[in-house]
Enzyme design. Structure first.
Site, PDB file in Angstrom:
ATOM      1  N   LYS A   1       0.817  -1.395   0.249  1.00  0.00           N
ATOM      2  CA  LYS A   1       0.216  -0.157  -0.134  1.00  0.00           C
ATOM      3  C   LYS A   1       0.937   1.390   0.030  1.00  0.00           C
ATOM      4  CE  LYS A   1      -4.409   1.261   2.423  1.00  0.00           C
ATOM      5  NZ  LYS A   1      -4.835   1.105   3.658  1.00  0.00           N
TER       6      LYS A   1
HETATM    7  C1  E4P Z   1      -8.301   2.173   3.276  1.00  0.00           C
HETATM    8  O1  E4P Z   1      -7.492   1.370   2.894  1.00  0.00           O
HETATM    9  C2  E4P Z   1      -8.188   3.037   4.670  1.00  0.00           C
HETATM   10  O2  E4P Z   1      -7.464   2.196   5.512  1.00  0.00           O
HETATM   11  C3  E4P Z   1      -9.462   3.288   5.228  1.00  0.00           C
HETATM   12  O3  E4P Z   1     -10.778   2.745   4.453  1.00  0.00           O
HETATM   13  C4  E4P Z   1      -9.423   4.539   5.872  1.00  0.00           C
HETATM   14  O4  E4P Z   1     -10.826   4.771   6.581  1.00  0.00           O
HETATM   15  P1  E4P Z   1     -11.115   5.953   7.543  1.00  0.00           P
HETATM   16  O5  E4P Z   1     -11.609   6.954   6.913  1.00  0.00           O
HETATM   17  O6  E4P Z   1     -12.535   5.227   8.424  1.00  0.00           O
HETATM   18  O7  E4P Z   1     -10.186   6.052   8.431  1.00  0.00           O
END
Ligand code: E4P
Length: 218
Positions: A87
């Protein structure tokens, strides 16, 4: 549509996996911190534990923000397990790294995407997944689902292979609307996934079926 769970909590990952509808997991440094996972070795062991539970892709986020650092970290993460997806944040060095990983056949998830232009760049760089954060856009009074629609049109125009991973999903309607638009994947909390199960008429109907069965089988 693929269902990923957005957590580093092993119990919740197991529960989603047991439900039989889980296609993968996304994590991020905040989710790791929430579970009290810190220190390089513990983080690595945690990714390994997640990979043992799930059958699908597991996104593991790099911490570095410079090209060399992202490459070094990403290569090490990819070595852990074939399920690992590196990522990478949507920054200049991140885009360069996406291209490098794509050329090496390493799966990537381009994270922190908030505009159609960023999604276009991620696709051109060969990202496996692009993660538009719809909940965080909604939080600032901007329609996150509009962004998913725009990216769908752009990717379809040019037949990009990059999969749209609707991230920052907060509730079941986000999942349903993403499915209507044609997002390839959604990642959200276990609560949003299990909320899809619920309908009061199902509960009322089941109660009546069971009561009628009990009456006629006295
Ligand atoms: C995506 O991969 C992120 O980990 C995540 O969806 C972020 O979500 P949030 O805005 O609820 O922290």
């Amino acid at each position: 549509m693929k269902f990923f769970i957005d957590t580093a909590n092993l119990d919740q990952i197991r529960e989603a996996q047991d439900l039989g509808v889980l296609d993968g997991v996304t994590t991020n440094p905040s989710l790791m911190a929430k579970e009290g996972i810190s220190g390089e070795e513990n983080v690595i062991n945690h990714y390994k534990a997640i990979c043992e539970i799930v059958d699908g892709d597991v996104s593991a986020e790099v911490i570095s923000t410079d090209y060399e650092g992202i490459i070094k970290e990403g290569l090490a993460l990819a070595e852990l397990n074939p399920k690992i997806v590196v990522k990478v944040p949507m920054i200049k060095d991140g885009v360069k790294a996406l291209k490098f990983f794509s050329d090496q056949g390493i799966k990537t998830n381009c994270t922190l995407v908030f505009s159609a232009g960023q999604a276009l760049l991620a696709a051109k760089a060969g990202a496996t997944y692009v993660s538009p954060f719809i909940g965080r856009l909604d939080d600032i009074s901007t329609d996150g689902l509009d962004l998913i629609e725009k990216i769908r049109v752009i990717y379809d125009n040019y037949s990009y292979d990059t999969e749209i991973l609707a991230a920052s999903v907060r509730h079941p309607m986000h999942i349903i609307e993403c499915a209507e638009i044609g997002a390839d994947v959604m990642t959200g909390p276990l609560s949003a996934i299990t909320a899809l199960l619920k309908h009061p008429l199902t509960d009322i109907g089941l109660e009546k079926f069971l009561a009628d069965h009990a009456k006629s089988n006295k």
